[in-house]
Write a protein that holds these residues in place. Sequence first.
Motif, short mmCIF file in Angstrom:
data_model
loop_
_atom_site.label_atom_id
_atom_site.label_comp_id
_atom_site.label_asym_id
_atom_site.label_seq_id
_atom_site.Cartn_x
_atom_site.Cartn_y
_atom_site.Cartn_z
N THR A 1 0.70 -1.26 0.08
CA THR A 1 0.07 -0.09 -0.20
C THR A 1 0.90 1.23 -0.01
OG1 THR A 1 -0.19 0.00 2.39
CG2 THR A 1 -1.60 -1.20 1.42
N GLN A 2 0.27 2.35 -0.07
CA GLN A 2 1.04 3.59 -0.14
C GLN A 2 1.81 3.91 1.26
OE1 GLN A 2 0.73 4.23 -3.46
NE2 GLN A 2 1.18 6.15 -2.68
N ARG B 1 4.82 1.79 1.35
CA ARG B 1 5.86 2.43 0.24
C ARG B 1 6.37 3.83 1.05
NH1 ARG B 1 1.69 1.23 -4.23
NH2 ARG B 1 2.56 -0.55 -5.12
N ARG C 1 2.72 5.70 -12.29
CA ARG C 1 1.55 5.09 -12.02
C ARG C 1 1.35 4.61 -13.85
NH1 ARG C 1 -2.57 4.06 -8.84
NH2 ARG C 1 -1.65 5.67 -7.27
N HIS D 1 7.75 1.11 -8.78
CA HIS D 1 8.51 1.81 -7.82
C HIS D 1 10.09 1.95 -8.70
CE1 HIS D 1 12.21 1.49 -5.02
NE2 HIS D 1 11.84 2.80 -4.62
#
Length: 310
Positions: A26-27, A30, A39, A46
């Motif tokens: 998830t964000q 990260r 995206r 990444h």
Amino acid sequence: MTWALVALAAIAAAPFVIELLRRRMTQTARAAAPGGFARLSDGVTHYRWIGPERGRIAVCVHGLTTPSLVWQAVAEGLAEDGYRVLLYDLYGRGYSDRPRKPHDRHLFHRQLNDLLHNLGITEPVTLLGYSMGGSISASWAAAQPERIEKLILLAPAGMGHDLGRVARITRDWPVIGDWLMLAMFPRNHRKGTASERAIARDVPGIIDYQQDELRWRGFVPAVLSSLRGMLAEVLERDHKAIRQAGLPVLAIWGRVDRVIPIKAMGVMAQWNPDAEHAVIEGAGHGLAYTNAGEVVQAIRDWRDQAGAVS
């Protein structure tokens, strides 16, 4: 009898339940990751840059079970030589998304195409691929030779070799193979990576990073999907196309590699007699992080030899 059936059902379901209980990428997960995120059409990717902003671009593609960190030491060596090095996590690994799609050449080529477009990279690049990343890089280079300046492959997959009976069953049998993968791979992955802990000297913490991949939901299925997809391909046609296009190729092999045996070098030499080869004595399959200095030196020697000839 009923209890026996319940126990059997619990055993059968356990690997799938364990997978569902793993953490999602998830964000929040990260938040501490270095570099940036793009995206792309199949999910978030990444990436990181290493080296001077105005250097010639080198793109590094990692392998089946290793995040992009595996390239750290090699990338630093290339940066010393003036390259601006792009590292990125393949789908299913590291901090990238885990799309539930076939992990075949189409997915990985699309990821690389999308990422280069997202970052505004239009000039030809030096492309480096390690293990499965060697398959991705070679097939991408064969499809788009005009985008390649040089192709460097470390212990590349794609020459075709026997995975062993259990691995073949896991790859080829739906459902049963999925169960075997979820039940057996985590333990085997921990054991295999731990065996290199004493020699993984070039990228601090790389063994822990590899084992930490097992914490995340989607990693093990991604590995299985790659075995059924990208790694199921034999790349004879691609390597012959690379030769036909006249691309400069260096392949670097570990003498005692048990994953991609040294005999694969002979197969590749038959498909592309123009490719150059370097063998690192005493190196196994982890040569990107166990013998990074020798890998960088092999690249420098190849570059200097090519410069002397030209």
